[in-house]
Design a protein around this motif. Structure first.
Motif, PDB file in Angstrom:
ATOM      1  N   ASP A   5     -10.942  11.725   4.464  1.00 51.24           N
ATOM      2  CA  ASP A   5      -9.591  11.188   4.293  1.00 51.24           C
ATOM      3  C   ASP A   5      -9.212  11.362   2.823  1.00 51.24           C
ATOM      4  OD1 ASP A   5      -7.306   9.676   4.042  1.00 51.24           O
ATOM      5  OD2 ASP A   5      -8.067   7.941   5.149  1.00 51.24           O
ATOM      6  N   TYR A  62      -9.947   2.000  10.211  1.00 52.41           N
ATOM      7  CA  TYR A  62     -11.045   2.903  10.602  1.00 52.41           C
ATOM      8  C   TYR A  62     -11.867   2.352  11.771  1.00 52.41           C
ATOM      9  CZ  TYR A  62     -10.581   5.571   6.143  1.00 52.41           C
ATOM     10  OH  TYR A  62     -10.144   6.329   5.098  1.00 52.41           O
ATOM     11  N   ARG A  95       6.680   9.608   7.752  1.00 52.67           N
ATOM     12  CA  ARG A  95       5.594   9.760   8.713  1.00 52.67           C
ATOM     13  C   ARG A  95       5.220  11.235   8.901  1.00 52.67           C
ATOM     14  NH1 ARG A  95       3.321   7.146   7.537  1.00 52.67           N
ATOM     15  NH2 ARG A  95       1.972   6.811   9.315  1.00 52.67           N
ATOM     16  N   GLY A 112       1.740  11.556   9.758  1.00 51.06           N
ATOM     17  CA  GLY A 112       1.009  10.863   8.686  1.00 51.06           C
ATOM     18  C   GLY A 112      -0.492  10.934   8.896  1.00 51.06           C
ATOM     19  N   GLY A 113      -1.203  10.397   7.895  1.00 46.80           N
ATOM     20  CA  GLY A 113      -2.655  10.341   7.986  1.00 46.80           C
ATOM     21  C   GLY A 113      -3.083   9.477   9.166  1.00 46.80           C
ATOM     22  N   THR A 114      -2.260   8.521   9.536  1.00 45.57           N
ATOM     23  CA  THR A 114      -2.625   7.592  10.608  1.00 45.57           C
ATOM     24  C   THR A 114      -2.847   8.334  11.917  1.00 45.57           C
ATOM     25  OG1 THR A 114      -1.354   5.871   9.520  1.00 45.57           O
ATOM     26  CG2 THR A 114      -1.897   5.500  11.823  1.00 45.57           C
ATOM     27  N   SER A 155       2.612  10.799   2.343  1.00 37.05           N
ATOM     28  CA  SER A 155       3.024   9.408   2.111  1.00 37.05           C
ATOM     29  C   SER A 155       2.899   8.960   0.666  1.00 37.05           C
ATOM     30  CB  SER A 155       2.181   8.463   2.966  1.00 37.05           C
ATOM     31  OG  SER A 155       2.460   8.648   4.315  1.00 37.05           O
ATOM     32  N   LYS A 156       1.745   9.214   0.054  1.00 37.82           N
ATOM     33  CA  LYS A 156       1.479   8.656  -1.279  1.00 37.82           C
ATOM     34  C   LYS A 156       1.937   9.616  -2.369  1.00 37.82           C
ATOM     35  CE  LYS A 156      -0.919   5.733   1.288  1.00 37.82           C
ATOM     36  NZ  LYS A 156      -0.632   4.346   1.560  1.00 37.82           N
ATOM     37  N   ASN A 184      -9.595   3.720  -0.906  1.00 43.57           N
ATOM     38  CA  ASN A 184      -8.839   2.494  -0.663  1.00 43.57           C
ATOM     39  C   ASN A 184      -9.815   1.526  -0.003  1.00 43.57           C
ATOM     40  OD1 ASN A 184      -7.099   0.481   0.113  1.00 43.57           O
ATOM     41  ND2 ASN A 184      -5.922   1.706   1.564  1.00 43.57           N
ATOM     42  N   TYR A 216     -10.884   1.375   4.727  1.00 39.75           N
ATOM     43  CA  TYR A 216      -9.472   1.247   5.113  1.00 39.75           C
ATOM     44  C   TYR A 216      -9.382   0.483   6.443  1.00 39.75           C
ATOM     45  CZ  TYR A 216      -4.714   2.635   6.394  1.00 39.75           C
ATOM     46  OH  TYR A 216      -3.396   2.635   6.776  1.00 39.75           O
ATOM     47  N   SER A 251      -1.793  13.672   3.604  1.00 33.55           N
ATOM     48  CA  SER A 251      -0.477  13.164   3.996  1.00 33.55           C
ATOM     49  C   SER A 251       0.499  13.267   2.832  1.00 33.55           C
ATOM     50  CB  SER A 251      -0.677  11.709   4.415  1.00 33.55           C
ATOM     51  OG  SER A 251       0.502  10.977   4.335  1.00 33.55           O
ATOM     52  N   ILE A 277      -6.119  11.322   1.371  1.00 32.33           N
ATOM     53  CA  ILE A 277      -4.711  10.960   1.189  1.00 32.33           C
ATOM     54  C   ILE A 277      -4.347  10.653  -0.273  1.00 32.33           C
ATOM     55  CG2 ILE A 277      -5.095   8.530   1.818  1.00 32.33           C
ATOM     56  CD1 ILE A 277      -2.405   8.610   3.294  1.00 32.33           C
ATOM     57  N   TYR A 278      -5.341  10.204  -1.072  1.00 34.93           N
ATOM     58  CA  TYR A 278      -5.046   9.881  -2.486  1.00 34.93           C
ATOM     59  C   TYR A 278      -5.558  10.978  -3.432  1.00 34.93           C
ATOM     60  CZ  TYR A 278      -4.144   5.183  -0.659  1.00 34.93           C
ATOM     61  OH  TYR A 278      -3.639   4.107   0.038  1.00 34.93           O
ATOM     62  N   GLY A 285       0.823  -1.218   0.000  1.00 27.07           N
ATOM     63  CA  GLY A 285       0.000   0.000   0.000  1.00 27.07           C
ATOM     64  C   GLY A 285       0.843   1.248   0.000  1.00 27.07           C
TER      65      GLY A 285
END
Ligand code: PLP
Length: 416
Positions: free
Chosen positions: A216, A142, A258, A113-115, A249-250, A188, A139, A247, A218-219, A53
């Motif tokens: 969210d 969640y 992070r 990060g998104g986390t 990240s992607k 996702n 995801y 984020s 993130i993408y 991922g």
């Protein structure tokens, strides 16, 4: 957990010191696949990993160089807990360009990060007894985050034909305990993107029933075929009832750094900031310098990453068509979610079969909730050549499985 008089209680032998809240958290099913792959690899067995991922690219060198310079300059101490102002200013600019919403730097928190962002947002906004509606499949973390807050995750099955959101079904799920709706577009694991019409209708419902949105995104920048992923915060009067999580990240292949951010109205962000401060004090200082570079430099690196994802997606969908595995063409993110229902085995059995027979790792759809059963998630992030040989191996294994199923179906018919 064990049952005593029909009630679930902690197993006193195994979990004497562990809180119920943490005991109930389940490890990510994706990690389970990851561990199996690692085990096979440690035995010298070559596996092609479509369960990944993360972007299969290196972080752009400009970002790394600037971060190294920051380390050399001694940027190794705490920053303010919501993040370096220069970074929050750059995030404000980026949000204005990508999402069309105007924030102030004091409406931004730089997160791990998104986390971490999603976790602190959920813990801040939900109380025990509250309900949050989440499109299903979803995801992997969640539900755990929501239950950790003591709240209920109400799955909203997406339409099977195109993984779009059914507004009537959403309407039916809303009741007096509903406090929020969680959106994730591009999505996702399905790669679907919420349409403008869908978002308008969700916005209307959230205003009508006074619901808050956790979005969210993130993408958001990874989309295909000129599809645009809009932010719900950009719709009239929606900024004030939305928290955005995004984020690095992607988009910038910075998953190991992070670093991400939350954007929300000031009175909400101030509350989230308290929890964020209690948990992490602040995000990593030199990673924040890398993030400033990522946002302020030419965005050609992002375009290059998306162009390569587009090429890999093309390869993936052409192969899946040849294999005759039914799938919805992903409009965003870097996953495809084909149906394996015709094989009459569970998604976990199917994923295990692919790993055994083809040495190809995918994520079973049930990892993403009940609506994911009957599907597998394949990531088209790995290098082009790897996708090619992985799909060739998958095709052979699937052909074999189809034959076995034909024989099995024939035998069970003749038995009757
Ligand atoms: N949200 C979604 C939908 C994701 O797919 C991921 C990662 O895969 C995350 C959030 C968390 O990402 P990170 O913590 O790396 O920003």
């Amino acid at each position: 957990m064990i049952k005593v008089n029909g009630r679930e209680v902690l197993d006193p032998m195994k979990n004497k010191w562990v809180s119920q809240k943490v005991e109930k958290l389940k490890p990510s099913p994706i990690r389970k696949v990851f561990n199996k792959v690692a085990q096979l690899k440690s035995q010298g067995i070559e596996v092609i990993d479509f369960s990944i991922g993360r972007p299969f690219f290196d972080t752009p060198s400009t970002i790394k160089e600037e971060t190294k310079r920051a380390l050399d300059k001694g940027m190794v101490h705490y920053t303010g807990s919501t993040g370096i102002l220069e970074l929050r200013n750059a995030i404000v600019q980026r949000i204005l360009i990508d999402k069309g919403v105007k924030y102030n730097p004091d409406e931004i928190i730089v997160t791990i990060g998104g986390t971490e962002g999603m976790f602190v947002a959920i813990q801040t906004l939900l109380s025990p007894g509250d309900e949050i509606i989440v499109p299903d499949p979803m995801y992997v973390y969640y539900k755990g985050w929501i239950n950790y807050a003591g709240a209920e995750c109400i799955p909203l099955p997406l339409k099977e034909e195109d993984f779009s959101l059914d507004i009537e079904e959403l309407n039916k799920k809303i009741n007096s305990s509903t406090k929020m709706i969680l959106l994730n577009s591009p999505h996702n694991p399905t790669g679907s993107v919420l349409s403008r019409q869908n978002l308008e209708e969700i916005a209307k419902l959230s205003k009508k029933y006074d619901l808050f949105i956790l979005s969210d995104e993130i993408y958001q920048r990874i989309t295909y075929d000129n599809c645009e992923a809009l932010s719900i915060a950009s719709f009239p009067q929606m900024k004030e009832r939305t928290v955005i999580s995004d984020s690095f990240s992607k988009t910038y292949a910075m998953d190991g750094w992070r670093i991400g951010y939350l954007a929300a109205p000031r009175e909400i962000i101030n509350q989230i900031a308290k929890l964020h401060q209690h948990i992490i004090s602040c995000s990593n200082t030199f990673a924040q310098i890398g993030a400033i570079t990522a946002l302020n430099q030419s965005q050609q690196c992002v375009e290059d990453i998306i162009a390569e994802f587009t090429r890999r997606r093309e390869l993936m969908i052409n192969y899946l068509r040849e294999m005759k595995l039914p799938f919805v063409t992903p409009k965003g993110a870097f996953y495809v979610f084909p149906s394996i229902k015709e094989f009459s085995i569970s998604s976990e059995e199917f994923a295990n079969y692919l790993l055994e027979e083809a040495r190809v790792a995918v994520v079973p759809g049930n990892a993403f909730g009940n609506s994911g059963e009957g599907y597998i998630r394949i990531s088209f992030s790995p290098p082009y050549k790897e996708i090619e040989s992985g799909l060739q191996r998958m095709e052979k294994a699937i052909r074999k499985l189809k034959k076995i199923k034909l024989i099995y179906d024939y035998l069970s018919k003749t038995k009757v």
